[in-house]
Design a protein around this motif. Structure first.
Motif, PDB file in Angstrom:
ATOM      1  N   GLY A   1     -44.820 -50.362 128.571  1.00 48.36           N
ATOM      2  CA  GLY A   1     -45.052 -48.964 127.844  1.00 48.36           C
ATOM      3  C   GLY A   1     -43.688 -48.116 128.169  1.00 48.36           C
ATOM      4  O   GLY A   1     -43.359 -47.336 127.739  1.00 48.36           O
TER       5      GLY A   1
ATOM      6  N   GLU B   1     -47.886 -44.424 117.472  1.00 48.86           N
ATOM      7  CA  GLU B   1     -48.026 -45.685 118.263  1.00 48.86           C
ATOM      8  C   GLU B   1     -48.467 -46.634 117.244  1.00 48.86           C
ATOM      9  O   GLU B   1     -48.264 -47.760 117.256  1.00 48.86           O
TER      10      GLU B   1
ATOM     11  N   LYS C   1     -46.077 -47.969 114.913  1.00 50.67           N
ATOM     12  CA  LYS C   1     -45.119 -48.861 115.648  1.00 50.67           C
ATOM     13  C   LYS C   1     -45.730 -50.376 115.525  1.00 50.67           C
ATOM     14  O   LYS C   1     -45.245 -51.227 115.170  1.00 50.67           O
TER      15      LYS C   1
ATOM     16  N   SER D   1     -44.937 -54.267 113.489  1.00 48.24           N
ATOM     17  CA  SER D   1     -44.849 -55.683 114.217  1.00 48.24           C
ATOM     18  C   SER D   1     -45.385 -56.605 113.118  1.00 48.24           C
ATOM     19  O   SER D   1     -44.959 -57.654 113.378  1.00 48.24           O
TER      20      SER D   1
ATOM     21  N   GLY E   1     -46.679 -55.332 126.064  1.00 48.65           N
ATOM     22  CA  GLY E   1     -46.896 -55.172 124.812  1.00 48.65           C
ATOM     23  C   GLY E   1     -45.756 -54.960 123.712  1.00 48.65           C
ATOM     24  O   GLY E   1     -45.746 -55.356 122.637  1.00 48.65           O
ATOM     25  N   SER E   2     -44.458 -54.406 124.260  1.00 46.00           N
ATOM     26  CA  SER E   2     -43.501 -53.975 123.464  1.00 46.00           C
ATOM     27  C   SER E   2     -42.645 -55.518 123.083  1.00 46.00           C
ATOM     28  O   SER E   2     -41.865 -55.312 122.231  1.00 46.00           O
TER      29      SER E   2
ATOM     30  N   ARG F   1     -43.881 -57.295 121.373  1.00 46.07           N
ATOM     31  CA  ARG F   1     -44.483 -57.808 119.986  1.00 46.07           C
ATOM     32  C   ARG F   1     -43.576 -57.288 118.846  1.00 46.07           C
ATOM     33  O   ARG F   1     -43.795 -57.463 117.900  1.00 46.07           O
TER      34      ARG F   1
END
Ligand code: AMP
Length: 596
Positions: free
Chosen positions: A194, A260, A263, A267, A335-336, A338
């Motif tokens: 994050g 968020e 975003k 994905s 998480g990012s 993804r």
């Protein structure tokens, strides 16, 4: 040795795990959640909320809800001008001072807020394991500098934990991953969460985990992508309605959550809708927000962020010489990772066809910290970690030059000695500025600490020989000692800048934190606990009715009796009794829920 918890203190989520029964296990909270939002809130009536409870009230109380605190750990006010703009809470302090955060009626050091999260994780673990826990391994981004590491360690201590080790997040991920498949290999860990980005090349051989090269950015994470979306949507809304939503904390919080979500949608899909009805009201009535965001637009407004990711990856490819067939796996963590464009960059720079995504990217760092906990508690042998320094360390010389002490990517622990003297006759003290960074200009690097060597004998300039030892421990934390070469006497070192909290301050904050806990305990009313108990009963009753026939008879009886006990206790007013019934139920039910 007693148990050592592994805690991944993330920008967005925090995870706690323990090494038990020959493997690392995530410890869920009483409701079965395996990750806890890294959020602390202070309500109008003086209550403190941590985790999900804090997140649930974020929209209505944005100014007193502290998230992404990791971005402020060990930072001076002048270093966080970008971060300060994207959070709705207030940052205090003079430019040169360490950041303080205003919330409720008080101001807090970021370490104190992080300590509240760590303490919650400690309590979750204690309730689950039914024993007191005092030791922990805490993870930090590999690219965290000295003062961010020190701040994290201090946070652990304020939370009442002895921090046995600070371990880099990608190294922790490699530990969890490497333990699954024991053969020798070289891997890349791509850790993008994050708020921070780390990229790391690691060689795994006979239980040795050797970091070859590391790079990253501690100010680049999922939050930055959210901010770009917020900006294009808010700009569009301002053009249409002449209202800037960024000036209204409640609207901004709604927009942040929607950004968020958009975003994460992107994905999976190529296009998504952001819809926020009644986002603003003025004399002419209510205004609704509607915006279509395509993946293409998202990538184009974030192009510089993707370029920065690519450039960090290229540095590691260069530093380690690893690419293509020499890499067994590119392990994706956080998480990012993804985001499709992020995956594309990882494949492109390291010239691999596939990425390793089989491991849960949200849990692997916590699990790795628990593996190191397993080593420290004596349950795991034949595992050695060899990490490196992420930044170069030097001292300021005359004419804005840097005297290099420890270059980046040096294996730690390490130490370096350097002799200092006096530039003037009869000088009895010399200042030493310790710098961290890669610039050849002293003024362009970050000051880690300013030391005064005192008590130097009055001699002509250049004659006194003071040997200064700079030692970096396995946690990446710096220690400095000085000795007069002529007399062998240890020299006084006075620290006048940098280095964060001292022992007395930590102790004071630990006591303040304990006060908070007492207050929380008073505020946790019987009603709250009864409600929670009833909610747990409602959830479990349905699950139990469905699954009881599939269980061994003994387990079925145990669960039925634990449910009965809780059902009886929530009728009473004894909070300790309700809590113990909840714990008992937790112990009998969780292993089964996890299994199936
Ligand atoms: P971590 O710090 O590893 O928990 O990562 C949290 C970050 O990952 C947040 O910024 C999330 O918005 C982001 N994230 C989680 N899932 C996705 C997804 N599916 N696509 C893009 N970003 C995501």
């Amino acid at each position: 040795m007693s148990r050592v918890l592994g805690i991944d203190l993330g920008t967005t989520n925090t995870v706690v795990a323990v090494f038990d029964g020959g493997r690392a296990n995530i410890i869920p909270d009483l409701s079965g959640n395996r990750t806890t939002p890294s959020i602390v809130a202070f309500t109008e009536n003086g209550q403190r909320l941590v985790g999900f409870a804090a997140r649930n009230q974020q929209i209505t109380n944005p100014e007193n809800t502290i998230y992404s605190v990791k971005r402020f750990m060990g930072r001076r006010h002048k270093e966080v001008s970008h971060e300060e703009k994207i959070v709705p809470y207030t940052i205090l302090g003079k430019p040169e001072e360490f950041v303080q955060i205003k919330a409720g009626k008080r101001k807090y050091m970021p370490q104190e807020i992080a300590a509240m999260l760590l303490r919650t994780m400690k309590e979750t673990a204690e309730a689950h394991l039914d024993e007191d826990i005092t030791e922990a391994v805490i993870t930090v981004p590999a690219y965290f500098d000295e003062s961010q590491r020190k701040a994290t360690k201090d946070a652990g201590e304020i939370a009442g934990l002895k921090v046995e080790r600070i371990i880099n997040e990608p190294t922790a991920a490699a530990l969890a991953y490497g333990l699954q498949a024991r053969e020798s290999k070289q891997i890349i860990v791509f850790d993008f969460g994050g708020g921070t980005f780390d990229i790391c090349a690691i060689k795994i051989e006979d239980g040795n985990f050797r970091v070859l090269s590391v790079n990253g950015n501690t100010r680049l994470g999922g939050d930055d992508f959210d901010q770009r979306i917020i900006d294009i949507v808010a700009d569009d809304f301002r053009r249409k309605h002449r209202v800037d939503l960024r000036h209204d904390p409640m609207a901004l919080q709604r927009l942040k959550e929607a950004a968020e979500k958009a975003k994460t949608d992107l994905s999976q899909r190529l296009e998504t809708q952001i819809m926020l009805p009644f986002i603003s009201i003025d004399g002419r009535g209510a205004k609704h927000l509607e915006f279509t965001l395509t993946r293409e637009t998202f990538v184009s407004v974030c192009i510089d962020l993707f370029d920065e990711l690519r450039s960090c990856c290229q540095q590691v490819r260069l530093g380690s010489g690893l690419w293509g067939r020499s890499i067994a796996d590119v392990v994706m963590v956080g998480g990012s990772t993804r985001i499709p464009k992020v995956q594309e960059i990882a494949k492109e720079v390291f010239e691999v066809e596939q990425l390793q995504k089989a491991i849960n990217p949200d849990e692997v760092v916590g699990l790795g910290a628990a593996v190191l906990g397993g080593v420290l508690q004596g349950d795991l042998h034949d595992i050695r970690l060899m990490d490196v320094t992420a930044h170069s360390l030097g001292v300021e010389l005359q004419r804005d030059k840097v005297g290099m002490l420890i270059p980046k990517n040096t294996p730690i622990p390490c130490h370096k000695k350097r002799v200092f003297s006096t530039p003037q006759d009869e000088q009895t003290s010399v200042p030493i500025r310790v710098l961290e960074g890669e610039s050849k200009l002293a003024s362009a690097n970050r000051t880690l600490a300013l030391f005064q060597l005192r008590g130097i004998p009055k001699l002509p300039r250049g004659v006194p020989q003071i040997m200064v030892t700079f030692a970096m421990d396995a946690n990446g934390i710096l220690y400095v000692a000085a000795k007069d070469e002529a007399t062998g006497k240890h020299q006084d070192i006075e620290i006048s800048e940098g280095v964060g909290l001292d022992k007395t301050e930590i102790e004071r904050l630990r006591k303040t934190a304990a006060e908070f806990d007492k207050m929380d305990a008073r505020q946790e009313t019987v009603v709250d606990l009864r409600n929670h108990g009833e909610q747990v009963l409602a959830e479990l009753a349905e699950w139990f009715a469905f699954n009881r026939k599939l269980m061994p008879k003994r387990t079925e009886i145990q669960i039925a009796s634990a449910l009965d006990k809780l059902r009886n206790r929530v009728k009473g007013r004894d909070t300790a009794a309700i809590r113990s019934a909840l714990k008992r139920l937790d112990r009998v039910v969780l292993p089964l829920r996890k299994a199936g």
